[in-house]
Design an enzyme around this catalytic site. Structure first.
Site, PDB file in Angstrom:
ATOM      1  N   TRP A 102       0.837  -1.208   0.000  1.00 33.91           N
ATOM      2  CA  TRP A 102       0.000   0.000   0.000  1.00 33.91           C
ATOM      3  C   TRP A 102       0.864   1.249   0.000  1.00 33.91           C
ATOM      4  CZ3 TRP A 102      -4.308  -0.544  -2.112  1.00 33.91           C
ATOM      5  CH2 TRP A 102      -5.077  -1.692  -1.917  1.00 33.91           C
ATOM      6  N   ASP A 171      -1.899   6.772   6.132  1.00 33.25           N
ATOM      7  CA  ASP A 171      -2.941   5.921   5.586  1.00 33.25           C
ATOM      8  C   ASP A 171      -3.302   4.923   6.686  1.00 33.25           C
ATOM      9  OD1 ASP A 171      -4.512   4.051   4.336  1.00 33.25           O
ATOM     10  OD2 ASP A 171      -3.065   3.523   2.767  1.00 33.25           O
ATOM     11  N   LYS A 195     -12.743  -1.500   6.002  1.00 38.62           N
ATOM     12  CA  LYS A 195     -12.096  -2.454   6.907  1.00 38.62           C
ATOM     13  C   LYS A 195     -12.634  -2.300   8.330  1.00 38.62           C
ATOM     14  CE  LYS A 195      -8.916  -2.746   3.420  1.00 38.62           C
ATOM     15  NZ  LYS A 195      -8.199  -1.867   2.527  1.00 38.62           N
TER      16      LYS A 195
END
Ligand SMILES: *Cc1c(COP(=O)(O)O)cnc(C)c1O
Length: 358
Positions: A102, A171, A195
């Protein structure tokens, strides 16, 4: 009705009580005669929902008055672009930490906008980890420093955040609201909702007001943080249903509070890591001090048994345990809403699987 234990990395398990509440008010929202999906986003029913979502986040994370809470669209991936477009001016450098898949995506997008310096790189190390705060090589007067607080794919998580002179941007897609965080240490926090916060379709952004105010004028309006801040996240039609679900999920979270949820998350993760460490049959793929409480990544010593493990687990109602296609192996994602009984069921299954195949 039969619900399985769903270890999906995202979209992920939601609290059952939240799903039931949404079901109960789906076709007639609190006597309005319409669904929350069908009413004007400027009407009093929906406005109250969005206000609650924002105020729940402010309360749960103790967001200080210096920071604004925005509900945007486009996912965390959109923030990979929006962050540098807004915060990385020409001639400036942004520091990024390379910790895995990511982070790499964020770095790639920022590189299209401006100058990027890699402050630490452990993204390809095996076993996997994230950088230590003290190993960061930061640029003097960087525009900002970007980290990925939890690498969802490799299962490595920052346990201590760096203190930086430049605004810290994180993030937090896969561990937002899973543990207490001091928001005042951050210039910007972003997270796709799917999530830990609700369904996909809404992205939470917490941004220091002065950073939002500095959005460059040449950007299209929809890409500027200032636009969304000034419009209270109503510049255009918001993802009403996703925000409604976020309001219910954060209301559910308020019953326990973030501290209690954090203790539960740590206990759930510890139970799985203990099961992995108890035998040579399994092995964890992240460095112990960096192991994620959210995504438990592991392998079977004899990798050819992994497809068998997945098939047998599936039959017992333990689903979505396959590691990300880019790394293989096994991964149990156990976000806030994932029940403790599901963790116990997986531990029991792992022991039984080993005695059958070990
Ligand atoms: C899932 C995830 C993303 C991507 O989120 P989208 O909402 O699909 O864009 C980004 N970063 C992390 C850490 C993630 O877990």
């Amino acid at each position: 009705m039969s619900r399985v234990y769903n270890f999906s990395a995202g979209p992920a398990t939601l609290p059952l009580s939240v799903l039931e509440e949404a079901r109960d008010e789906l076709v007639d929202y609190r006597g309005s005669g319409v669904s929350i999906m069908e009413c004007s986003h400027r009407g009093k029913e929906y406005m109250a929902v969005q206000e609650e979502a924002v105020s729940n986040v402010r309360e749960l994370m103790s967001v200080p008055d210096t920071h604004e809470i925005l509900l945007l669209q486009g996912g965390a991936s959109h923030q990979f672009a929006m962050v540098p477009m807004n915060l990385l001016a020409e001639g400036q450098t942004a520091d990024y930490t390379a910790s895995g898949s990511w982070a790499s995506k964020a770095i790639k997008e920022a590189g299209k906008i401006g100058k990027v310096h890699i402050a630490a790189d452990c993204g390809k190390e095996i076993p996997t980890r994230v950088p230590m705060p003290e190993e960061l090589q930061l640029t003097d007067s960087a525009a900002y420093v970007h980290i990925t607080s939890n690498e969802t794919i490799s299962g490595a998580q920052w346990k201590t955040f760096p203190k930086t002179a430049a605004p810290l941007v994180a993030d937090m897609s896969s561990d937002i609201l899973s543990r207490p965080v001091d928001v005042s240490d951050f210039g910007l926090i972003y997270a796709g909702a799917q999530k830990n916060l609700g369904p996909s379709g809404v992205t939470l952004v917490i941004i220091r007001r002065d950073l939002a105010e500095a959005s460059p004028e040449h950007l299209p309006a929809i890409l500027r943080y200032s636009t969304h801040m000034e419009a209270d996240s109503m510049y255009n039609t918001p993802p009403c249903f996703a925000i409604y679900m976020l309001s219910l999920t954060t209301r559910w979270l308020k019953q326990a509070g973030v501290e209690a949820v954090y203790e539960k998350n740590r206990a759930k993760a510890a139970r799985l890591y203990d099961a992995i460490d108890a035998t040579d049959f399994y092995s964890g793929t992240a460095v112990p001090g960096h192991r994620s409480d959210m995504n438990i990544t592991f392998r079977i010593a004899d990798e050819s048994l992994e497809p068998v493990f997945l098939a047998e687990a599936d039959k017992e109602g333990l689903v979505q345990l396959k590691g990300h296609r880019s790394v293989g192996g096994l991964r149990a994602s156990i976000y806030n809403a994932f029940p403790e009984e599901g963790v116990d069921a997986l531990v029991a299954f792992m022991r039984a699987f080993e005695s059958r195949h070990g």
